[in-house]
Structure formats: structure tokens, C-alpha cells
Enzyme design. Structure first.
Site, PDB file in Angstrom:
ATOM      1  N   HIS A   1       8.473  -1.049   7.094  1.00 52.81           N
ATOM      2  CA  HIS A   1       9.681  -0.884   6.286  1.00 52.81           C
ATOM      3  C   HIS A   1      10.815  -0.234   7.056  1.00 52.81           C
ATOM      4  O   HIS A   1      11.841   0.095   6.475  1.00 52.81           O
ATOM      5  CB  HIS A   1       9.362  -0.090   5.018  1.00 52.81           C
ATOM      6  CG  HIS A   1       8.451  -0.813   4.080  1.00 52.81           C
ATOM      7  ND1 HIS A   1       8.080  -0.298   2.850  1.00 52.81           N
ATOM      8  CD2 HIS A   1       7.828  -2.014   4.174  1.00 52.81           C
ATOM      9  CE1 HIS A   1       7.262  -1.154   2.245  1.00 52.81           C
ATOM     10  NE2 HIS A   1       7.098  -2.198   3.032  1.00 52.81           N
TER      11      HIS A   1
ATOM     12  N   ASP B   1       4.199   0.032   5.653  1.00 55.84           N
ATOM     13  CA  ASP B   1       5.230   0.849   5.002  1.00 55.84           C
ATOM     14  C   ASP B   1       6.183   1.326   6.091  1.00 55.84           C
ATOM     15  O   ASP B   1       6.329   0.662   7.113  1.00 55.84           O
ATOM     16  CB  ASP B   1       4.589   2.007   4.228  1.00 55.84           C
ATOM     17  CG  ASP B   1       5.424   2.447   3.023  1.00 55.84           C
ATOM     18  OD1 ASP B   1       6.629   2.694   3.206  1.00 55.84           O
ATOM     19  OD2 ASP B   1       4.890   2.550   1.913  1.00 55.84           O
TER      20      ASP B   1
END
EC number: 3.2.1.15
Length: 402
Positions: free
Chosen positions: A277, A249
Site C-alpha cells: 500500500h 499492506d
């Protein structure tokens, strides 16, 4: 220049010139240098038994300013349930030694049967290591903390990560433990330590003043859902430096929540990001000020430099500076998105004084600058930003200055 679907799409390449000192752009109001490892109050030797009570007792009895040292014994692995760091006390993990979380959901539950399940809440687990209202505590390496996120739980038929994937399918929330949770604390340090396989976020620094992560390595597979690297939340005076972060993430996610303190004075300096991310602000952006990201290398992140929010969580973001950033294999090198998710709400984003200087993406990508309000466009400055010739820009309700 062309227009597609109501958006302006640009393809351009801007030359890079010059570099500048990271220290001149640091935002943390503290004077931060490489941490020094504290001396130990006691040394524990690893054996085959579960060491939760032994480690916690040593931490509770340790003098402030010192650390409990974890060393190899008959094995190099300490198996433990949740631990709490007292104020002024640190944990020191020797080279080659691993502090490993037990793979048992019941050990982490904060209410009967609350952990290791999916529901609408997602708050049923204690973190592996917690620090609350501490001053000058920390975790020091060069050893490793392993959350065992991918190992099947002894009291469940799934791993923590499989539980997170199941929650996504069911549109619910997983109850999985964070690796390190630091609340309402001052001057917390992570130094020269490796964090791997967290079931959830790796490090959260919430409602605090003074946090340093230096030479910290975070490594978790890109497929592990909701495994943010480091998340400063409603806090100030943060430095993340000389660290390597690869997750499933956000590599770093800076957040500010409604009704809580603003997040300000953040320095992200001399770091390398792998999968993840990206370097994110949001999606909770209700007061983020004075953020510096300098000398950052990114390879394989889905997003690069990203500010994200929506109508439910948007607010003020001001004084964000990105400089000396080099990206490769990043699908979206720059993302400024006020409608990151289609959530209901009445909040209007007020984002301004956002500067990109000496930013390079070496491979094809898409830059997304997506403002929600034409009457209050986002203010962005770009100087010496360089993309490949086949990259595209999507701009809506954003004023770009050069």
C-alpha cells in the site's frame, strides 16, 4: 484545468532536472553505515524437533555483543514458538537456513484462548520474536524468518491470513501474531535477513531510539491483510536502507500516537518496494517530524507516497521530504489525505513543509491532495514532479507551491 464534484482536477506534466545526494537529506541524527555481523557465542544445528527452548536458552546464556548462530544440521529449518531477545544479544541465521514459526495459535496466546480468534480487541497474540528494553540487539542473515501466515493452523481450521480476511467481513479484529516486535529499545539492527509470510505486521519498532534495517528483504503476498512491512511507531532515529519490501499492506508506515513520544528523524534511503500500500505516514499522525525518503523505486503498489489520517488520529506532520522517487504501475502515486477514514473525532490536521522533488510516475495514476480544513490548508511543495499526460490531480484545501 477543470472542476469536478467540488474538487479541482488537474492534468499536467512537470519536467525532471538533476539529482542530489541522499546523504545531504538524511534525517536520522545518528551516523549510519552498513552494519557488521557480530561474532557468535554458540552455534545451534537444526534438527526435526521444535527448538523453542533450545534457542531461548542459548539467547539467555549468550554474552552481550554476540549472537546465537542458527546453522543447518540434519535439516535447514528451525521450528520454534515465540522467542525473546535479551539486551545486547543478537540472532544470526545462516544462508539457506529458515527460522519458522510453529503453526499453532495456542503457542502465541497471551491469555487463555486469546490468539487465533476474531473479536473487538485484536491484541491476544504474542509476537514471534520480541525485544523489550534492549540495547544493541539485532537479527542478522542471510537466512530467513518465516511466519507461516498462509498455512492452516494445527489447532484451527483456518490460516492466519484467512482469519484476517474473516475479521474484515465481520468488521472485527483478528488476533494474529506480529513477526518481530521491538519495544522501548535502542539501536536495534536488522541486517541482510529475509522476512516472509508474516501473520500480521512484519516489523514494529515502538517507543524506541535507533533502528536500522539494511539489506532487509520482506516478501508476503499482496492479498495478505494487515501485513505491513516496517512500522516505526512513536520512535526516533530510524534508517531503512537498501531493502526490498513487498507486502499486503503498507510497505512502510510511520506512526505517532496520542500521549506517546513524537516520531522524528526518519531516513528511508535506496529502497525498492513491490506490491503493498506504499510508503505511508499515518494514519496515526500525532507528531511526525523530519522524515526523508530518497532514492525509492516502487512497482505495483496501490499507493505511492502517502500521508493519511482522519479526525480521530490527526495531528502535526512537519518536515517531510521525498526525492528521487520513480514509480511504475502505481494507481495513486501521491496521496495526502486528511479524511482517509470517516471516523469521529475533533483532531485538526496540521501538516506543513512537505516537499516532493524529482518524483516520477511512469504510468497513469491519480494524485490525491485532500485537505479537511479550508481555514488551515495543507502546505505542499512540488519541484520537478513528472506524471504521464493522462494522469489526473485532485486537489482540495491544499496549497501547492512550486
Amino acid at each position: 484545468m477543470e472542476y469536478q464534484s467540488g474538487k479541482r482536477v488537474l492534468s499536467l506534466s512537470l519536467g525532471l532536472i538533476g539529482l542530489f545526494s541522499a546523504s545531504a537529506w538524511a534525517s536520522d541524527s545518528r551516523t549510519v553505515s552498513e552494519p557488521k555481523t557480530p561474532s557468535s557465542c554458540t552455534t545451534l544445528k537444526a534438527d526435526s524437533s521444535t527448538a523453542t527452548s533450545t534457542i531461548q536458552k542459548a539467547l539467555n546464556n549468550c554474552d552481550q555483543g554476540k549472537a546465537v548462530r542458527l546453522s543447518a544440521g540434519s535439516t535447514s529449518v528451525f521450528l520454534s514458538g515465540p522467542l525473546s531477545l535479551p539486551s545486547g544479544v543478537s540472532l544470526l541465521i545462516d544462508k539457506g537456513v529458515t527460522l519458522r514459526a510453529v503453526n499453532n495459535a495456542k503457542s502465541f496466546e497471551n491469555a487463555p484462548s486469546s490468539c487465533g480468534v476474531v473479536d473487538k480487541n485484536g491484541k491476544g497474540c504474542d509476537a514471534f520474536i520480541t525485544a523489550v528494553s534492549t540495547t544493541n540487539s539485532g537479527i542478522y542473515g542471510p537466512g530467513t524468518i518465516d511466519g507461516q501466515g498462509g498455512v492452516k493452523l494445527q489447532d484451527k481450521k483456518v490460516s492466519w491470513w484467512e482469519l484476517a480476511a474473516d475479521a474484515k467481513v465481520k468488521k472485527l479484529k483478528q488476533n494474529t501474531p506480529r513477526l518481530i516486535q521491538i519495544n522501548k529499545s535502542k539501536n536495534f539492527t536488522l541486517y541482510n535477513v529475509s522476512l516472509i509470510n508474516s501473520p500480521n505486521f512484519h516489523v514494529v519498532f515502538s517507543d524506541g531510539d535507533g533502528f536500522t534495517a539494511w539489506k532487509t528483504t520482506i516478501k508476503t503476498p499482496s492479498t495478505a491483510r494487515n501485513t505491513d512491512g516496517i512500522d516505526p511507531m512513536s520512535s526516533k532515529n530510524i534508517t531503512i536502507a537498501y531493502s526490498n519490501i513487498a507486502t499486503g499492506d503498507d510497505n512502510v508506515a510511520i506512526k505517532a500516537y496520542k500521549g506517546r513520544a513524537e516520531t522524528r528523524n526518519i531516513s528511508i534511503l535506496h529502497n525498492d518496494f513491490g506490491t503493498g500500500h506504499g510508503m505511508s505516514i499515518g494514519s496515526e499522525t500525532m507528531g511526525v517530524y523530519n522524515v526523508t525518503v530518497d532514492d525509492l523505486k516502487m512497482n505495483g503498489t496501490t499507493n505511492g507516497l502517502r500521508i493519511k489520517s482522519d479526525k480521530s488520529a490527526a495531528g502535526v506532520v512537519n518536515g517531510v521530504r521525498y526525492s528521487n522517487v520513480v514509480m511504475k504501475n502505481v494507481a495513486k502515486p501521491i496521496v495526502i489525505d486528511t479524511v482517509y477514514e470517516k471516523k469521529e473525532g475533533s483532531n485538526v490536521p496540521d501538516w506543513s513543509d512537505i516537499t516532493f522533488k524529482d518524483v516520477t510516475s511512469e504510468t497513469k495514476g491519480v494524485v490525491v491532495l485532500n485537505g479537511e480544513n479550508a481555514k488551515k490548508p495543507i502546505e505542499v511543495t512540488m519541484k520537478n514532479v513528472k506524471l504521464t499526460s493522462d494522469s489526473t490531480w485532485q486537489i482540495k484545501n491544499v496549497n501547492v507551491k512550486k
